[in-house]
Enzyme design. Structure first.
Site, PDB file in Angstrom:
ATOM      1  N   LYS A 134      42.078  53.824  32.993  1.00 33.58           N
ATOM      2  CA  LYS A 134      42.416  53.557  31.465  1.00 33.58           C
ATOM      3  C   LYS A 134      43.589  53.793  30.899  1.00 33.58           C
ATOM      4  CE  LYS A 134      40.857  54.790  26.805  1.00 33.58           C
ATOM      5  NZ  LYS A 134      39.765  55.538  26.305  1.00 33.58           N
ATOM      6  N   HIS A 291      29.487  17.364  59.240  1.00 31.71           N
ATOM      7  CA  HIS A 291      29.142  17.215  57.891  1.00 31.71           C
ATOM      8  C   HIS A 291      27.920  18.115  57.290  1.00 31.71           C
ATOM      9  CE1 HIS A 291      32.522  14.341  57.107  1.00 31.71           C
ATOM     10  NE2 HIS A 291      31.954  13.747  57.988  1.00 31.71           N
TER      11      HIS A 291
END
Length: 531
Positions: A134, A291
């Protein structure tokens, strides 16, 4: 002078880091007890946090840094009123906070009981990290040993100062780390709660709606690698890791790439499909993926035999496929593989000669699975589907996968000689896209019916591919047969055994049709749709 607060569980790289800091100028360190002992041991002066707070660590170390004097030094701003407060309480503003957390994730992997896991939840550490992040305008926070070098480099290049840009980067990393840490803890307790609810169900009864899953789940993904593009060239893509699968080098990704082009989005999803099938198929086994579905899968007495059987299923579709194996790849087998065009070759190990052969095809991606990747996985893992504006669906198995010993014979003779193929076929069909049909004989794939909107269509496609080889074979279905037309087609093709979940209102008619056709039918009692 650099004023630093240090409290670390992981002391990797700390000695080098502190010695480099000292070389850059005067260093004043305050540290928690175990870190203090380590720093003194390596010959660097430091003070205990208690010297600052005049308050001892209590409750077995549960409370040590949660004190106004500690947080005042972290949250100080360059304002007159803040300076007066710090002067009044005798605290110097901090320039650097070095904190890493109790190893909750590591201990979680050890399977500790709940009462011990609770003690691995860090309280003071996240508070220190968040406070320092912070206040990144005035100080820097290092919450991972990997950050030490960048801090030293910045200080060397900027007369002992850490740049604003680096402090911002460290701030972002800090909040990301605490969010991930809290997510791990939250999901741990969510699973504990779900476990309690699931265990409360009566045996054989389905779980009530949402019973086996928590009311909320937090996801936190970390970017692992940017990909050239997504499923299609017009899509951007990034490969992320989730802490559930691990982010450290030894666990993610689950393979080492030994050679070849960079993995693509389609390569990654196809390899995942490959691994899921190899885990269940048996050993030695070979599988070829195209696939996101197999075009050949087989088991054999040797890996070479398994490959020959898998490849011969559909050599045309095998072109450009993903080839995977459950055992060490030999030089002879590698020579057979490179005769055709292959995208990926993946195995748990490779002979040196095999790697030399594969290296003659430099574009082939060669993947070595990390230990235990092909081992059976926990059946109660969660799976998630992201549906964009339709939200998420999270699923969890509430019972283990059915095994061959649990198959129930509902028609025909025993056909004991086909039970092995029945188990093999079932292990494969559950990984195919629904509606799914799989035909096998002697541990070899013969036909696939994948992704059709009617079951009879999938049956016909699989039977057509199998041809005359279907006579005496096993057919597996991922869900029940809704009509007897499927049985008629199987009879005509010469199928000898069918394995399917059962559960249709037409089960009686389907069983009678099998009896008339002389087909043995096994019920698994467990559907395995895959969409």
């Amino acid at each position: 002078m650099v004023n630093a607060l240090i409290s670390v569980s992981d002391k990797t790289g700390l000695e080098k880091f502190l010695k480099e800091l000292k070389e850059l100028g005067e260093l004043n360190i305050i540290a928690t007890s175990s870190t203090y002992a380590y720093i003194k041991e390596i010959g660097i002066d430091c003070n205990k946090v208690e010297d600052l707070t005049q308050f001892p660590e209590i409750l077995g170390g549960r409370v040590k840094t949660l004190h106004p004097k500690v947080f005042a030094g972290i949250l100080y701003r360059d304002k007159e009123e803040d300076g007066k407060v710090l002067k009044d309480i005798g605290v110097q503003p901090l320039d650097l906070v070095v904190v890493n957390l109790y190893p909750f994730e590591k201990k979680l992997a050890e399977g500790l009981p709940p009462e011990k896991m609770v003690e691995q939840i860090d309280i003071g550490g996240p508070s220190l990290i968040r406070a320092a992040a912070k206040n990144h305008k005035y100080l820097a926070i290092a919450c991972q040993p990997e950050q030490y070098d960048s801090i030293i480099e910045s200080m060397k290049a900027n007369q002992g100062k850490i740049t604003d840009e680096l402090r911002k980067q460290l701030c972002f990393a800090a909040f990301t780390r605490t969010a991930e840490y809290d997510r791990q803890i939250s999901n741990y307790f969510a699973k504990q709660q779900a476990l309690v609810k699931t265990n409360g169900s009566k045996a054989g009864e389905p779980c009530a709606e949402g019973e086996a899953l928590p009311p909320s789940v937090t996801l936190n993904l970390s970017q692992f690698q940017s990909l050239r593009y997504g499923e299609n060239p017009h899509q951007a893509a990034v490969w992320y890791s989730d802490s559930m699968c691990g982010k450290k080098e030894e666990s993610f990704p689950p393979f080492l790439q030994l050679q070849g082009k960079e993995m693509s989005s389609n390569n990654i999803t196809d390899t995942y499909c490959l691994v899921r099938i190899l885990r269940d198929a048996g050993n030695p086994a070979a599988c070829i993926i195209k696939h996101n579905n197999p075009c050949g899968v087989a088991i054999g007495k040797t890996l070479d035999e398994a490959f020959e059987k898998a490849y011969s299923t559909d050599p045309v579709s095998a072109f450009g496929g993903i080839y995977g194996f459950t055992a060490k790849l030999t030089e002879d087998l590698a020579r057979k593989i490179v005769e055709g065009f292959v995208e990926i070759v993946a195995a748990p190990d490779f002979e040196e000669g095999a790697l030399k052969v594969l290296s003659t095809k430099k574009n082939i991606r060669v993947l070595k699975f990390k230990p235990n990747v092909l081992s059976p996985q926990a059946h109660d893992a969660w799976t998630a589907k992201y549906l964009q504006d339709f939200g998420w669906i999270i699923e969890k198995d509430t019972e283990p996968p059915v095994t061959g010993e649990q198959f129930q014979k509902v028609s025909g003779k025993g056909e004991d000689q086909l039970l092995g193929d029945a188990q093999f076929a079932w292990s494969v069909v559950k990984h195919l896209t629904s509606n799914a049909i799989f035909i096998a004989k002697d541990g070899k794939s013969l036909g696939f019916g994948i992704g059709q909107t009617s079951r009879i269509a999938s049956v016909k496609i699989a039977l057509e591919q199998a041809g005359e080889a279907a006579r005496g074979a096993v057919l597996a279905s991922d869900a029940f047969f809704p009509a007897t037309d499927n049985i008629d087609a199987c009879k005509e093709a010469g199928i000898k055994l069918i394995v399917q979940p059962g559960g249709s209102i037409k089960d009686k008619e389907v069983i009678e049709a099998c009896e008339k056709a002389g087909i043995t039918m096994l019920f698994t009692g467990q559907r395995c749709f895959k969409h």
